[in-house]
Design an enzyme around this catalytic site. Structure first.
Site: not given
Ligand code: UD1
Length: 431
Positions: A22-23, A126, A131, A316, A408
Site C-alpha cells: 500500500k505504502n 490515522c 502528524r 507500522d 484500508r
Molecule cells: C509513512 C507511512 C506510515 C509509516 C510512516 C513511518 C505511507 C502512506 N505512510 O507515513 O505508514 O508509519 O511513514 O514509517 O507511506 N513529521 C514532521 N513533519 C513533517 C512530516 C513528518 O514532523 O512534515 C514527523 C511525523 O510526525 C513523524 C515522523 O516525522 O513523527 C515520521 O513521519 P513520516 O515518515 O513523514 O510518516 P508518513 O510519511 O506520514
C-alpha cells in the site's frame, strides 16, 4: 458497520499470498500526475485507500482505470491500474477528499511541479498523534515554491517553475522524501536530499520515476541526488511486496504457532523484524517462493524493541509485535520513537487480558500464558490488525468492531486467514 468475529486458539498452517505494498502503491499512483503519458502499475493491492486515491486523482482530471482480469491470472494477483494525467483540470485537492487519507497530501508535489500551483487541504488520516507537514513544505520551499496557509489549505506557488536546491530533513520523513523526490524530477537543475528516508517504498518510487525518465541516484541511501528533466514519460511498474502485511502475518503465526509460507514476500525488506522474530523463538527461512515462518512448540521469548526508520524495526509493526509480546514468557519493553501517541491498541489489548503499562514513549508488557476473547474496537489501521492477531491467539470469541480501518491496508484478511485454519468471519452491521 462490519465486524469481524474470531474464535481463537488455532494454529495457522498453509500459504498466504502477499500483496503489493500500500505504502508504495499510493506514491506511485500520485507520481502518475507528473506526466502527460500513461503510467501502468501492476500488483496494486485491492484496498480502500487505493480506491480513495483514484477518486482524488480523478478530481484533478486523471483518467484512472482498473484493468479486467486476464486469462490464467492467479486469483490473488493484484490489480493493474492505468493512470493518464494528460490534462490536469484542477490543481485543488479539497478537504472532503484529503481528510480521509493523509498520503493524498503528497499530490501537492506533482501538481506544483507541473502546474506551477497547487491548493491542497491540510491532511487527516490515522489518529496517531499530530502528524504535521512542516517538513514537506520546507522541502518545496527549498525548491523555490512560495507557501501560504489559507482557510485550512496549503497554497503552493512556483509561477516560473521549481528549481533544484539542497534539502536537509532534520528528521527522517517518508512523506517528505516522496514529496521532495517527485518535485525535484521536474525542477531546473540539481537537487540534493540529505537525511532522506531509506524505506523500500522510497526506492520503489525512485525506480518507477527513473523508468519515466527521471535522473535519480542514491535512492535507498540517506543522500538522494536528482537532476531535473523537462518532462517525464509513461512507464510500466510492478509494486513491490508489502513488508508490513508480511510482518503482520509473521507475527500472527509466531503467536498462534503453526507453519506459514508468505508467498511472494521478500525477506530483505524486513530483516530487523525477522531478526526479532527469531529471538522470540520463531523459525524464519527464505525460500524460492517467499518466506516461511514457523513456531512449533516452545514458548514465546520476550524481546525488547525500539521502532526506528528503515532499516530499523518499523513503527507500522509495533502494535502487532505488542500483541505477540502479551503472551511472552516474561516482560518486554517496546519503545515507539517515530510517532507520539501510537499506543491506542494498548487499552484494547487489555480487554483481552493483556498486562501493559505505559511509561512515556515505552510500553512495558508482562506476558501471560493465556488471553481471553472479548469485544474490542479498532482505532487505526495497524492497531486494528494487532487486535485480530490477539483474537487469533485468545481463548474464546473476539469481536472486532470498526473494521473499516482494516480494509484500508489489508486485502482479503479473513479469506487469507481462513485458508490457514483460522476461525474468522466478517459480519455485516454493528450490532
Ligand atoms: C509513512 C507511512 C506510515 C509509516 C510512516 C513511518 C505511507 C502512506 N505512510 O507515513 O505508514 O508509519 O511513514 O514509517 O507511506 N513529521 C514532521 N513533519 C513533517 C512530516 C513528518 O514532523 O512534515 C514527523 C511525523 O510526525 C513523524 C515522523 O516525522 O513523527 C515520521 O513521519 P513520516 O515518515 O513523514 O510518516 P508518513 O510519511 O506520514
Amino acid at each position: 458497520m462490519d465486524r469481524i468475529r474470531i474464535v481463537g486458539g488455532r494454529p495457522l498452517n498453509g500459504t498466504i499470498p502477499i500483496g503489493g505494498a500500500k505504502n508504495a502503491a499510493l506514491p506511485l499512483m500520485i507520481a502518475g500526475l507528473l506526466t502527460r503519458e500513461t503510467v501502468t502499475l501492476h500488483n496494486v493491492p485491492r484496498l480502500s485507500d487505493v480506491r480513495q486515491l483514484m477518486r482524488i486523482l480523478g478530481n484533478h482530471g486523471v483518467d484512472a482505470a482498473i484493468s479486467g482480469k486476464r486469462a490464467g491470472q492467479a486469483e490473488d494477483a493484484g490489480d493493474t491500474i492505468t493512470l493518464s494525467a494528460r490534462d490536469i483540470v484542477d490543481s485543488t485537492a479539497p478537504y472532503e477528499l484529503v481528510s480521509k487519507m493523509r498520503a493524498s497530501f503528497w499530490v501537492i508535489a506533482p501538481l506544483l511541479a507541473r502546474m506551477g500551483e497547487a491548493r491542497v487541504s491540510l491532511p487527516g488520516g490515522c489518529a496517531i498523534g499530530t502528524r504535521p507537514v512542516d517538513l514537506l513544505l520546507m522541502a518545496l520551499e527549498r525548491l523555490g515554491a512560495s507557501i501560504e496557509i489559507e482557510g485550512g489549505y496549503v497554497v503552493a506557488k512556483a509561477a516560473k517553475g521549481l528549481r533544484g536546491g539542497e534539502i536537509f530533513f532534520p528528521k527522517v520523513t517518508v512523506g517528505g522524501t516522496h514529496t521532495a523526490l517527485m518535485a525535484a524530477t521536474l525542477a531546473r537543475g540539481t537537487t540534493v536530499i540529505d537525511n532522506a528516508a531509506q524505506e523500500p517504498e522510497v526506492t520503489d518510487l525512485a525506480l518507477c520515476l527513473t523508468k519515466m525518465g527521471a535522473k535519480i541516484s542514491g535512492a535507498g541511501t540517506a543522500r538522494i541526488v536528482v537532476e531535473g528533466v523537462e518532462r517525464l514519460d509513461g512507464a510500466h511498474h510492478a509494486v513491490l511486496p508489502d513488508r508490513i502485511e508480511t510482518g503482520t502475518y509473521a507475527m500472527a503465526v509466531a503467536m498462534t504457532g503453526g507453519d506459514i509460507l508468505l508467498q511472494g514476500a521478500r525477506a530483505d525488506l524486513l530483516q530487523s523484524a525477522f531478526d526479532v522474530l527469531r529471538q522470540v523463538g520463531a523459525e524464519v527461512t527464505e525460500t524460492n517462493e517467499g518466506v516461511r515462518v514457523r513456531r512449533n512448540g516452545g514458548g514465546i521469548r520476550p524481546v525488547d524493541v525500539t521502532t526506528a526508520p528503515f532499516p530499523g524495526f518499523p513503527t507500522d509493526l509495533q502494535a502487532q509485535f505488542m500483541a505477540l509480546m502479551t503472551m511472552a514468557d516474561g516482560t518486554s519493553r517496546i519503545r515507539e520513537t517515530i510517532f507520539e501517541n501510537r499506543f491506542m491498541h494498548v487499552q484494547e489489548l487489555a480487554r483481552l487480558g493483556a498486562q501493559i503499562r505505559l511509561e512515556g514513549d515505552t510500553a512495558i508488557i508482562e506476558g501471560r500464558p493465556v488471553l481471553t476473547g472479548a469485544p474490542v474496537m479498532a482505532t487505526d489501521l495497524r492497531a486494528s490488525v494487532s487486535l485480530v492477531i490477539g483474537g487469533l491467539a485468545a481463548e474464546g470469541e473476539t469481536m472486532v468492531h470498526r473494521v473499516y480501518h482494516l480494509d484500508r491496508g489489508f486485502e482479503a484478511l479473513e479469506k487469507k486467514l481462513v485458508r490457514c485454519g483460522a476461525e474468522i468471519e466478517r459480519l455485516g452491521g454493528d450490532g
